[in-house]
Motif scaffolding. Structure first.
Motif, PDB file in Angstrom:
ATOM      1  N   TYR A 171       0.686  -1.360   0.136  1.00 42.10           N
ATOM      2  CA  TYR A 171      -0.155   0.089   0.012  1.00 42.10           C
ATOM      3  C   TYR A 171       0.889   1.204  -0.080  1.00 42.10           C
ATOM      4  O   TYR A 171       1.712   1.371   0.712  1.00 42.10           O
ATOM      5  CB  TYR A 171      -0.866   0.016   1.351  1.00 42.10           C
ATOM      6  CG  TYR A 171      -1.862  -1.153   1.555  1.00 42.10           C
ATOM      7  CD1 TYR A 171      -3.047  -1.104   0.992  1.00 42.10           C
ATOM      8  CD2 TYR A 171      -1.215  -2.386   2.003  1.00 42.10           C
ATOM      9  CE1 TYR A 171      -4.277  -2.187   0.982  1.00 42.10           C
ATOM     10  CE2 TYR A 171      -2.138  -3.628   1.915  1.00 42.10           C
ATOM     11  CZ  TYR A 171      -3.662  -3.155   1.451  1.00 42.10           C
ATOM     12  OH  TYR A 171      -4.350  -4.494   1.567  1.00 42.10           O
ATOM     13  N   ARG A 172       0.415   2.267  -0.694  1.00 41.29           N
ATOM     14  CA  ARG A 172       1.015   3.657  -0.643  1.00 41.29           C
ATOM     15  C   ARG A 172      -0.013   4.631  -0.823  1.00 41.29           C
ATOM     16  O   ARG A 172      -1.178   4.269  -1.299  1.00 41.29           O
ATOM     17  CB  ARG A 172       1.777   3.794  -1.867  1.00 41.29           C
ATOM     18  CG  ARG A 172       3.051   2.993  -2.265  1.00 41.29           C
ATOM     19  CD  ARG A 172       4.432   3.166  -0.992  1.00 41.29           C
ATOM     20  NE  ARG A 172       5.232   1.743  -1.180  1.00 41.29           N
ATOM     21  CZ  ARG A 172       6.367   1.599  -1.985  1.00 41.29           C
ATOM     22  NH1 ARG A 172       6.594   2.591  -2.885  1.00 41.29           N
ATOM     23  NH2 ARG A 172       6.956   0.411  -2.156  1.00 41.29           N
ATOM     24  N   SER A 173       0.334   5.831  -0.161  1.00 42.19           N
ATOM     25  CA  SER A 173      -0.658   6.834  -0.349  1.00 42.19           C
ATOM     26  C   SER A 173      -0.623   7.515  -1.703  1.00 42.19           C
ATOM     27  O   SER A 173      -0.211   8.805  -1.911  1.00 42.19           O
ATOM     28  CB  SER A 173      -0.253   7.670   0.737  1.00 42.19           C
ATOM     29  OG  SER A 173      -0.936   8.982   0.740  1.00 42.19           O
ATOM     30  N   ASP A 174      -1.009   6.989  -2.698  1.00 38.80           N
ATOM     31  CA  ASP A 174      -1.327   7.507  -4.034  1.00 38.80           C
ATOM     32  C   ASP A 174      -2.749   7.292  -4.307  1.00 38.80           C
ATOM     33  O   ASP A 174      -3.442   6.389  -4.235  1.00 38.80           O
ATOM     34  CB  ASP A 174      -0.502   6.751  -4.936  1.00 38.80           C
ATOM     35  CG  ASP A 174       1.127   7.069  -4.798  1.00 38.80           C
ATOM     36  OD1 ASP A 174       1.681   8.154  -4.775  1.00 38.80           O
ATOM     37  OD2 ASP A 174       1.902   6.094  -4.966  1.00 38.80           O
ATOM     38  N   GLN A 175      -3.110   8.231  -5.103  1.00 42.82           N
ATOM     39  CA  GLN A 175      -4.391   8.393  -5.841  1.00 42.82           C
ATOM     40  C   GLN A 175      -4.356   7.277  -7.014  1.00 42.82           C
ATOM     41  O   GLN A 175      -3.241   7.395  -7.796  1.00 42.82           O
ATOM     42  CB  GLN A 175      -4.666   9.731  -6.439  1.00 42.82           C
ATOM     43  CG  GLN A 175      -5.063  10.750  -5.213  1.00 42.82           C
ATOM     44  CD  GLN A 175      -6.583  10.664  -4.668  1.00 42.82           C
ATOM     45  OE1 GLN A 175      -7.260   9.853  -5.089  1.00 42.82           O
ATOM     46  NE2 GLN A 175      -6.664  11.468  -3.841  1.00 42.82           N
ATOM     47  N   LEU A 176      -5.463   6.657  -7.327  1.00 40.77           N
ATOM     48  CA  LEU A 176      -5.514   5.697  -8.536  1.00 40.77           C
ATOM     49  C   LEU A 176      -5.563   6.528  -9.552  1.00 40.77           C
ATOM     50  O   LEU A 176      -6.532   7.545 -10.119  1.00 40.77           O
ATOM     51  CB  LEU A 176      -6.922   4.929  -8.364  1.00 40.77           C
ATOM     52  CG  LEU A 176      -6.935   3.690  -9.277  1.00 40.77           C
ATOM     53  CD1 LEU A 176      -5.695   2.845  -8.996  1.00 40.77           C
ATOM     54  CD2 LEU A 176      -8.161   3.139  -8.965  1.00 40.77           C
ATOM     55  N   ASP A 177      -4.519   6.334 -10.575  1.00 47.48           N
ATOM     56  CA  ASP A 177      -4.736   6.921 -11.826  1.00 47.48           C
ATOM     57  C   ASP A 177      -3.842   5.978 -12.991  1.00 47.48           C
ATOM     58  O   ASP A 177      -3.610   4.873 -12.470  1.00 47.48           O
ATOM     59  CB  ASP A 177      -3.857   8.383 -11.925  1.00 47.48           C
ATOM     60  CG  ASP A 177      -2.551   8.409 -11.596  1.00 47.48           C
ATOM     61  OD1 ASP A 177      -1.918   7.495 -11.687  1.00 47.48           O
ATOM     62  OD2 ASP A 177      -2.221   9.638 -11.102  1.00 47.48           O
TER      63      ASP A 177
END
Lengths: 786, 330
Positions: free
Chosen positions: B198-204
């Motif tokens: 898991y990482r704190s990235d928006q899904l794009d």
């Protein structure tokens, strides 16, 4: 970080080495190449000119007319910039030349005056962004000189990645040091002797805290703030640094040159002793970006007369800033503790080229060289008066001597290195060492923070030996073709569910709290402290909402209704059964089956599924199961069952409640199942009970009973099985008719003996026995005539 | 002796065959000419009354007639059926280009496919699958992996924490499984650990807050960097094909030393990073209380990246949106 070939060449002679070889070297040394740009000066008909006369334009106020000596000719040129005067040396684009973006320059009439070309700015020549006017060049260049010739030929800019353990490579000197061993070329010293002409008037102290081990500075008087030299501006612009003025440019230059951050103060704005300490709570500082910063006890500050004047290593103060009016300077060159700088720069979100270098650790013995480089570059350009650099150092930082057996190298790497390789590499890298037939001892130099242990040096050997020169060997592990229970179970279930037509999905683990409480209100959700998105800040406690969302989006966007399953962890705040202090996480299988499927047969034959299909699907996965009706949130009040196997609970399945069906605006009923995989093994999936095949013909009878609505049909089947236990049987329910008054249950019995063909009498005995037992045991009555 | 005209009867038999429309009529005709009550059976019954010589003569005539009828019937049946089947099959001529049943792939999620394939490759080399919690302690995700408290990687804003004190988090790497596995099992260790990170990235298109890695760990007597190199070269050739070249370039990971990145040769001479690896740092062994002399290597590979490279998948978010148009393709 960007590096420039011509700049590296100041430190190690790589001029004749090709760009490809250099790229390969950089990569083999662990500098990932993010980009490479080959520069070749390609200016045609752009020459150096000397401005001989400047006079007003007869018909325009905003431009002037100049006479420029371009070597062979003296041209009249109209110019709109005002930052030069008679005597200036400038680049001239002659008629029939081309400047930035392919713009063609030719003779042109400008309001009645013929202009024979254009005097250019740095921007117009595509050198760097500069809107202050014409590019002013060194007076020594002769008029008529081709502009290309003062520009480095065939230079290369690389953007490289420097790994976080190698702060020492965050400069041209650092990279050059690595290259010097790779190409076996000596590293230049570039320490020039100075000739100080003034006395220091400031007192510098590194303070009393250990986080500033060295504070050094030099004072410079009577400077004029102007442009830095062409070379410095060229180089800085190539490494993406904004050109400001000579003082700022030279501090930046030293940083990229050797990795020592410098800070320039206007000396005339400083009063009292310069020192370093931690800030006190409630202290503030107005920083260069005109922001009032609240300081705390973890922030290192530079003080004058004990008042903060700069955030050490992060940003200077506005009050002591160098401006165009500045004439006297104090240049700071210090060594600060990396953790302190990191804390402050992250807290204030001020990340600069200087703070990045301090964070990674700069050479703790570099401060005087930093000042030396600054003065050397500055005085090449301007006659300056400077003092003897002053330095206050607490203790000499000496790294430990590390000794290890040479066998360790072979043991870890599988290669044998000879004395020559070892001593040559260590010498080139500036690492002090002793070597015997059995041992190596070494001492890490002041710029290397990554060499504490034998393994650190062994890594260095591996890298300089070249990873691609290693032999490749293939060890075989101890678990041949045994993927283990965990993987085997997942693989087996996935294969079975795929075979029954369910699609496997993978969905994100973040949901809203509502989505958890619909199905699993009894579980406390785990909340993410710093969620990506506030609406989905919880970890899912069940997989149902992800499945329904997948079903919905495919129905809405693709008009397709299909079966799905997912195998993943669900989380809740209870304690983990095996490991302490982490939340509970259960490896779970969940699936969704819609009552009507589409696109299985394109002739639009509706494929309907019901709860019995789902039950069978579960049996196909898990073998014999028992089901007990139970009410559960989110589910149909009757069609909702606990799933058990061998008296332990595997999970639950049922039909989505009518209310949720409506609120999700579904066109179909949905059946959902959930299995806790953490308690299952693949053994549970295999259910083989071989029965021999009878050689005799079967007898078959269909019996219809009147039954009560609460009768479990499977109990009747078990009873018949039990009765005919010595036979090979196939007993099924073929009819279950219900209305308000009656229930008719049809049971079909197909049975064969292992020892004989039944006579008619025997068949009728069996039939009578079955009916008698069933009527006695269950409240059922045979429908005559069946 | 009242002889009947067998030839005439045979002719009428042939005529009746011409009238047959369905093969089911055939048994009736057979009965009519050969069965009980047929002229033939009547004539046969008369044989007993004849003299021996006549009996023999007439008997053989009757037999010949019966044989002829039987043969003809057999032949007729064969021919009729042949013609019938030809006609029947002529009319059964589907357009096989139509997909009445949908063209579906394996229905396995492509990430599962890729993970299973990688696992198979390592299983063939004697590795088993290990797994561990996804919600982990910071100690397992960072400290144990030689990423101490002050290390910049910990403060990168891309870690999702589960409490204010930052003690628990969603693992950012499957390397945590190394630690869990070694804490629970003595050496030798040969494991691969596929799983979610898991990482704190928006899904794009290029980022996802959830993605998959496969961690590998080999700890055994005499494991060297050459072993690491040979193992990963074997993996790359098994997965991408034997013509794909690999190169190892130095890199940095807190938990390995030496550390390397593995690049593979791709189309147009491009080299692409696909793996991070290295010899396990002695501090990691110390943290799991393994003996000081322990040696081993570890590696990590991104599953989405493998899938994107191999199949030319353009958007990482496709893996997590579960659009049937995507799921159907693998």
């Amino acid at each position: 970080m960007k590096i420039l070939k011509s700049w590296l060449n100041d430190w190690v002679d790589i001029e004749k080495i090709s760009g490809d070889d250099l790229s390969e070297a950089l990569e083999n040394l662990g500098f990932e190449i993010e980009s490479r740009k080959d520069i070749s000066a390609n200016y045609k008909n752009i020459v150096i000119g000397k401005v001989l006369e400047v006079y007003p334009h007869p018909n325009a106020d905003k431009v002037r007319v100049t006479k420029v000596d371009t070597g062979n000719n003296i041209f009249e040129i109209v110019c709109g910039a005002w930052n030069f005067d008679v005597g200036a040396t400038v680049p001239v684009a002659l008629p029939k030349s081309e400047i930035k973006d392919g713009f063609l320059i030719d003779k042109r009439d400008i309001r009645g005056v013929e202009s024979n070309g254009m005097i250019c700015s740095a921007t117009e020549l595509d050198l760097w962004e500069d809107n202050s006017g014409i590019l002013l060049l060194n007076d020594q260049v002769k008029p008529g000189t081709d502009f290309s010739s003062i520009y480095p030929q065939n230079d290369i800019v690389w953007e490289i990645g420097v790994t976080p353990n190698r702060g020492d490579c965050m400069s041209h000197l650092g990279v050059a040091r690595e290259l010097s061993h790779y190409f076996k070329k000596p590293l230049q010293e570039n320490l020039h002797s100075l000739n100080p002409t003034i006395e220091n008037i400031m007192t510098l102290s590194s303070g009393s805290i250990k986080e500033c081990n060295t504070y050094a500075g030099v004072e410079i008087e009577d400077v004029s703030i102007s442009d830095s030299s062409f070379t410095v501006r060229y180089r800085l612009s190539q490494v993406d640094t904004r050109i400001i003025n000579n003082v700022v440019d030279y501090t930046n230059y030293v940083l990229y040159d050797i990795g020592q951050p410098l800070h320039a103060f206007d000396r005339d704005k400083l009063f009292g002793k310069i020192s370093v300490r931690y800030a006190e709570n409630n202290e503030t500082l107005l920083t260069l970006d005109d922001q009032q910063r609240e300081l705390s006890v973890n922030d290192l500050v530079i003080t004058a007369d004990n008042k903060p004047i700069a955030l050490a290593g992060v940003m200077g103060g506005l009050e002591s800033e160098v401006t165009t009016a500045t004439t006297n300077l104090l240049i700071e060159s210090a060594y600060f503790d990396k953790v302190s700088i990191m804390n402050t720069s992250r807290k204030l979100n001020l990340i600069s080229d200087a703070s990045i270098r301090f964070e990674r650790g700069i050479d703790h013995n570099l401060q005087l060289l930093g000042l030396n480089r600054f003065i050397t570059i500055f005085k090449k350009d301007q006659d300056i008066n400077y003092s003897t650099p002053a330095i206050d150092t607490k203790q000499k930082l000496i790294s430990n001597k590390v000794k290890f057996n040479r066998n360790e190298i072979y043991k870890l790497l599988g290669i044998k290195l000879d004395d020559n390789f070892i001593s040559e590499m260590l010498a080139y890298l500036g690492i002090e060492f002793e070597i015997s037939s059995t041992e190596i001892s070494f001492q890490s130099p002041s710029w290397r923070y990554d060499l504490d242990r034998p393994v650190d040096l062994i890594e260095e050997f591996a890298k300089h030996y070249g990873f691609n020169n290693f032999e490749s060997t293939l060890p075989i592990g101890v678990n041949k073709n045994d993927v283990g229970q965990y993987w085997h179970l997942k693989k087996e279930l996935t294969t079975r569910l795929n075979g029954m037509g369910l699609y496997e999905i993978q969905s994100l683990s973040f949901v809203s709290e509502d989505s958890n409480s619909i199905f699993t209100p009894e579980k406390k959700s785990v909340e993410i402290n710093n969620p990506i998105d506030q609406t989905n800040k919880f970890l899912r406690t069940n997989l149902y909402t992800s499945l329904i969302k997948t079903y919905q989006s495919n129905f809405e966007q693709n008009k397709r209704s299909h079966m799905f399953f997912e195998i993943n962890n669900v989380f809740d705040a209870a304690e983990h059964p095996k490991y302490s202090s982490i939340p509970n996480q259960v490896y779970t299988l969940a699936g969704l089956v819609p009552s009507i499927g589409t696109h299985e047969d394109m002739r639009e034959v509706p494929v309907t599924k019901d709860i019995f299909f789902v039950k069978q699907l579960l049996a196909n996965c898990f073998g014999d199961l028992e089901f007990t009706k139970i009410q559960k949130p989110g589910f149909h009040q009757n069609i909702s069952y606990i799933i058990q196997k061998n008296n332990s609970i595997l999970g639950h399945f049922g039909q989505l409640s009518s209310q949720l069906e409506q609120s999700y605006e579904l066109q179909n009923s949905l059946y959902l199942f959930n299995i806790d995989l953490s308690i299952l093994t693949t053994k549970d999936l295999v259910n083989i009970n071989y029965k021999p095949l009878s050689q005799y013909p079967f007898v078959k009878f269909d019996l219809s009973f009147m039954a009560t609505s609460d009768l479990k049909a499977s109990d009747m089947i078990s009873e018949v099985e039990n009765l005919l236990i010595d036979n090979e049987n196939l007993i099924t329910i073929f009819d279950d008719f219900k209305n308000e008054k009656i229930r008719n249950l049809g049971i079909r019995i197909q049975t064969r003996s292992y020892s004989k063909t039944y006579s008619e009498k025997e068949v009728s005995d069996i039939l009578n026995q079955v009916v008698e037992v069933l009527e006695n045991k269950f409240k059922v009555k045979l429908n005559k005539g069946s | 002796m009242a002889e009947v005209n067998l030839d005439k009867i045979f002719a009428s038999f042939l005529l009746s065959l011409d009238d047959i429309e369905d093969i089911s009529e055939l048994p009736n005709i057979e009965k009519e000419y050969l069965g009980k009550g047929s002229l033939l059976s009547e004539e046969r019954s008369k044989l007993a009354t004849l003299s021996n010589e006549d009996k023999k003569k007439y008997g053989s005539l009757l037999k010949e007639f019966a044989d002829n009828v039987s043969t003809k019937l057999d032949n007729f049946k064969t021919e009729f059926e042949e013609a019938f089947f030809i006609e029947k099959e002529k009319s059964e001529n589907p357009d096989i280009s139509i997909d009445w049943y949908s063209k579906k792939g394996s229905k396995k999620h492509i990430l599962t496919n890729v993970m299973e394939e990688v696992v198979e490759i390592f299983a063939s080399l004697g590795y088993t699958v290990a797994h561990g919690p996804e919600a982990e302690t910071s100690w397992h995700n960072f400290d144990a992996l030689n990423t101490p408290d002050w290390h910049p990687a910990r403060y990168e804003s891309d870690t999702l924490y589960l409490d204010k004190d930052l003690n628990n988090l969603l693992r950012t790497q499957t390397s945590t499984v190394q630690v869990r596995h070694m804490q629970d099992n003595p050496p030798p260790v040969y494991i691969v650990a596929p799983g979610r990170v898991y990482r704190s990235d928006q899904l794009d298109a290029t980022h996802s807050p959830v993605f998959h890695q496969i961690e590998g760990l080999a700890v055994d007597d005499g494991i060297t960097f050459s072993d690491l190199k040979g193992t990963l070269e074997y993996f790359v050739k098994e997965f991408f094909g034997s013509s794909v070249q690999t190169k190892f370039i130095p890199h940095f990971f807190p938990f390995t030393e030496p550390s390397a990145e593995v690049l593979v040769s791709w189309k147009d001479g491009e080299w692409l990073e696909i793996l991070g690896c290295g010899m396990v740092d002695p501090n990691v062994f110390k943290n799991v209380k393994y003996p000081e002399s322990t040696q081993g290597f570890a590696f990590g590979v991104g599953v989405e990246r493998l899938a994107m490279l191999r199949y030319g998948i353009d958007h990482i978010k496709n893996f997590y949106e579960n659009d049937l148009r995507f799921l159907d393709q693998f």
